[in-house]
Design an enzyme around this catalytic site. Structure first.
Site, PDB file in Angstrom:
ATOM      1  N   CYS A  82       0.840  -1.199   0.000  1.00  0.00           N
ATOM      2  CA  CYS A  82       0.000   0.000   0.000  1.00  0.00           C
ATOM      3  C   CYS A  82       0.879   1.255   0.000  1.00  0.00           C
ATOM      4  CB  CYS A  82      -0.903   0.012   1.233  1.00  0.00           C
ATOM      5  SG  CYS A  82      -2.175  -1.263   1.153  1.00  0.00           S
ATOM      6  N   CYS A 164      -3.619   0.224  -3.192  1.00  0.00           N
ATOM      7  CA  CYS A 164      -4.263   0.542  -1.904  1.00  0.00           C
ATOM      8  C   CYS A 164      -3.541   1.698  -1.213  1.00  0.00           C
ATOM      9  CB  CYS A 164      -4.297  -0.697  -1.007  1.00  0.00           C
ATOM     10  SG  CYS A 164      -2.732  -1.584  -0.880  1.00  0.00           S
TER      11      CYS A 164
END
Ligand code: NAD
Length: 263
Positions: A82, A164
């Site tokens: 992420c 993400c």
């Protein structure tokens, strides 16, 4: 029986499969998995090469599909952490210069599949099991479902779906429109970000040094991008000439006024 077309006859308008395609795919796969990202050292490059070739050989090169690439995508799967995804549009070189320095960041071309396929061309033919090194179809042949376009659409979609946290995009503020709805970024990537996973899209609008300052964060094309992203419940932020990337541009133009003051 006569061959269907004389040797060297160019069937399509695009350039043919890159010479030594199979060897380049295998070599890049080993370079990436053994040297660039040794955490992927257990990937089977022979199988990846085989799956890549199988995705387009003996098939109609105007009828490529996402499914053709599924076995390849599964073999090459990779987790991107992420906050580390970088998209780009019309800024390929600059975005890659930046991720070369910031090695924790990933453009699509810094992933295994993007690394293997970047700048290559490939196609086959439904009537033969051979690689077509003479020519490959493009949109000019009225063939938007060609193997190369379908590949990039498919892997770009997947790359965006997997993103993400806070994600980034490097855009070219020296063009009339820094954000182009028809680009892969505008057409595929932004629409496949998952609002439940992606909190923020941060745009960095970079101007060429000494070039025109035609588009910036307050321009209409960026407002367009902001509204698409906001409607999808993802926060949008924008910065003109993001300093760490600007410094890379300044390496080539150290004496330019914009590099000596106020950056
Ligand atoms: P862009 O307009 O600068 O295009 C980038 C390059 O990809 C250009 O060389 C272009 O000719 C080619 N390209 C784009 N779409 C294509 C397609 N459908 N078929 C064949 N070639 C295509 O920027 P963009 O269109 O926004 O694409 C960049 C973004 O999409 C990046 O974020 C990247 O993740 C992904 N992408 C990468 C490549 C690549 O060649 N490495 C190609 C397509 C998309």
């Amino acid at each position: 029986m006569w061959p269907r077309s004389p040797p060297n006859h160019k069937e399509w308008q695009g350039s043919g499969t890159t010479a030594h395609f199979g060897d380049i795919v295998l070599g890049r796969c080993y370079t990436y998995t053994q040297i660039v990202r040794p955490e992927l050292r257990d990937k089977d490059c022979q199988k990846i090469q085989e799956a890549f070739l199988k995705s387009f050989l003996s098939k109609d090169p105007c009828d490529a599909t996402e499914q053709d690439y599924q076995p390849l995508i599964e073999l090459a799967n990779q987790t991107i952490p992420c906050n580390k995804t970088v998209f780009w549009s019309k800024t390929k070189e600059l975005a890659h210069q930046y991720t070369r320095v910031q090695q924790a960041l990933f453009t699509l071309e810094n992933t295994l599949l993007g690394y293997i396929a970047d700048d290559l061309s490939w196609c086959g033919d439904s009537g033969s099991s051979e690689i077509n090194y003479q020519s490959c179809p493009t949109r000019r042949d009225n063939c938007s479902s060609n193997p190369v376009s379908v590949f990039w659409n498919t892997v770009s979609k997947r790359f965006a779906e997997d993103a993400c946290g806070v994600v980034h995009v490097v855009l070219n503020g020296s063009l009339n429109e820094a954000f182009d709805r028809r680009s892969t970024f505008g057409r595929v990537e932004i629409h496949n970000l998952h609002p439940k996973k992606v909190r923020t899209l941060q745009a960095w609008v970079m101007h060429d040094i000494g070039g025109v300052r035609s588009d910036s964060c307050s321009s209409s094309s960026i407002r367009d991008l902001k509204s698409i992203i906001s409607e999808r419940n993802i926060t949008f932020t924008c910065q003109n000439n993001y300093r760490p990337v600007r410094f890379l541009q300044c390496v080539k133009n150290p004496e330019h006024p914009s590099c000596t003051s106020g950056i």
